[in-house]
Write an enzyme that holds these catalytic residues in place. Structure first.
Site, PDB file in Angstrom:
ATOM      1  N   HIS A 160     -27.245 -41.525  23.529  1.00 49.20           N
ATOM      2  CA  HIS A 160     -28.681 -41.501  23.875  1.00 49.20           C
ATOM      3  C   HIS A 160     -29.004 -40.390  24.885  1.00 49.20           C
ATOM      4  CE1 HIS A 160     -27.498 -44.902  26.897  1.00 49.20           C
ATOM      5  NE2 HIS A 160     -27.475 -43.741  27.524  1.00 49.20           N
ATOM      6  N   HIS A 190     -31.548 -46.432  33.203  1.00 47.62           N
ATOM      7  CA  HIS A 190     -31.027 -45.429  34.141  1.00 47.62           C
ATOM      8  C   HIS A 190     -31.918 -45.389  35.382  1.00 47.62           C
ATOM      9  CE1 HIS A 190     -29.689 -44.401  30.078  1.00 47.62           C
ATOM     10  NE2 HIS A 190     -28.652 -43.816  30.615  1.00 47.62           N
ATOM     11  N   HIS A 202     -18.256 -38.585  28.487  1.00 44.87           N
ATOM     12  CA  HIS A 202     -19.018 -37.683  29.359  1.00 44.87           C
ATOM     13  C   HIS A 202     -18.895 -38.115  30.815  1.00 44.87           C
ATOM     14  CE1 HIS A 202     -22.073 -40.820  28.568  1.00 44.87           C
ATOM     15  NE2 HIS A 202     -22.938 -40.265  29.372  1.00 44.87           N
ATOM     16  N   GLU A 254     -20.257 -46.376  29.059  1.00 47.65           N
ATOM     17  CA  GLU A 254     -21.391 -46.825  28.232  1.00 47.65           C
ATOM     18  C   GLU A 254     -20.922 -47.315  26.851  1.00 47.65           C
ATOM     19  OE1 GLU A 254     -25.045 -44.041  29.937  1.00 47.65           O
ATOM     20  OE2 GLU A 254     -24.146 -43.540  28.016  1.00 47.65           O
TER      21      GLU A 254
HETATM   22 FE   LIG Z   1     -26.899 -43.264  29.481  1.00 44.11          FE
END
Ligand SMILES: [Fe+2]
Length: 279
Positions: A12, A59, A193, A240
């Site tokens: 996302h 977030h 990431h 995530e």
């Molecule tokens: Fe995220």
């Protein structure tokens, strides 16, 4: 009876939303990313789900360190795009499905999953970027959406095992809803990431590929992987990926992998995407 017909997994990445919103989708850097979702757009337009449950993480848009629900279920009639610092994304307001969402809350909580019931929640790129990748830029989203926000920002996030079992409980909940609804579930986030520190920009194709393989064929094995392995191998934000196990748990033991896409890089992350069909 409502039923879950398929699951989708996708990254996302916020920069994907910004590229689309600012008319940069056809630029050489972004074109391969969006092309990777052409199949998904055609597939979901043909499948026409009535409701999509989107598993994502907030977030610091709807929640902050003042309030950190592990599993927050959106039961409202609608959810506005969040202001993420540059204003809200220019995307349609998300229409919920309160009847099914409240049924999920009741079923899951009585099934011993302590969901947080949320009646007002703005939704950020974690939810809206996957919708853009699946549906493009419509005037209105073509189906109802039930947001399920998972804490993967502040330690401790839920375990992979807990996520897989929550997915199974979501399936039981959906299948006990009397209305004849076609429901899909999207797991979002990942892949490898890391956004900060000396390892910022970390991408691990080998880990990502193994994760995709195991998510499809050995979800219980993947669910047993501890958090520290994700952090070490997939970077601090790679955690995530545990959210994809919620999607996977809601599907059959054996699924049909009808689409896989993997691309590096988008912004500073690896993009991964799966479509899995039941039965
Ligand atoms: Fe995220």
């Amino acid at each position: 009876m409502a039923r879950i017909t398929a699951g989708v997994a996708t990254s996302h990445v916020p920069a994907i939303g910004a590229a689309l919103d600012n008319g940069k989708a056809s630029e050489p850097y972004w074109a391969p990313v969006f092309a990777g979702y052409d199949f998904a757009k055609q597939w979901i337009a043909a499948e026409k789900p009535d409701v999509v449950i989107v598993v994502y993480n907030d977030h610091a848009s709807a929640f902050s360190l003042e309030l950190i629900p592990t599993f927050a279920l959106g039961c409202a009639a609608e959810f506005a795009p969040a202001d993420e610092g540059w204003g809200p994304r220019p995307v349609p307001v998300v229409q919920g499905h309160p009847e099914l969402a409240w049924h999920l809350a009741q079923s899951l909580i009585l099934d011993e999953f302590d969901m947080t019931i949320v009646n007002r929640m703005d939704v950020d790129h974690g939810l809206t970027v996957p919708l853009s990748l699946m549906f493009g830029q419509p005037e209105a989203w073509p189906c109802k959406i039930i947001p399920l926000a998972v804490n993967v920002v502040q330690y401790p996030p839920p375990t992979g095992h807990r996520c897989l079992n929550l997915g199974k409980a979501i399936r039981r909940a959906v299948e006990s809803f009397p209305e004849d609804l076609k429901v899909m579930i999207i797991g979002t986030g990942g892949m490898s990431h890391q956004l900060q520190g000396p390892r910022a920009g970390l991408i691990n194709r080998e880990f990502d590929t193994a994760f995709l393989d195991r998510l499809v064929d050995d979800p219980a094995g993947q669910a047993a992987v501890p958090h520290i392995d994700y952090v070490r191998e997939a970077g601090s934000e790679g955690i995530e990926l545990v959210m994809w196990l919620i999607m996977r748990g809601a599907l059959d033991e054996k699924v049909r992998e009808v689409r896989r896409f993997y691309h590096v890089p988008a912004s500073n992350t690896a993009v991964g995407h799966l479509i899995l069909e039941n039965g």
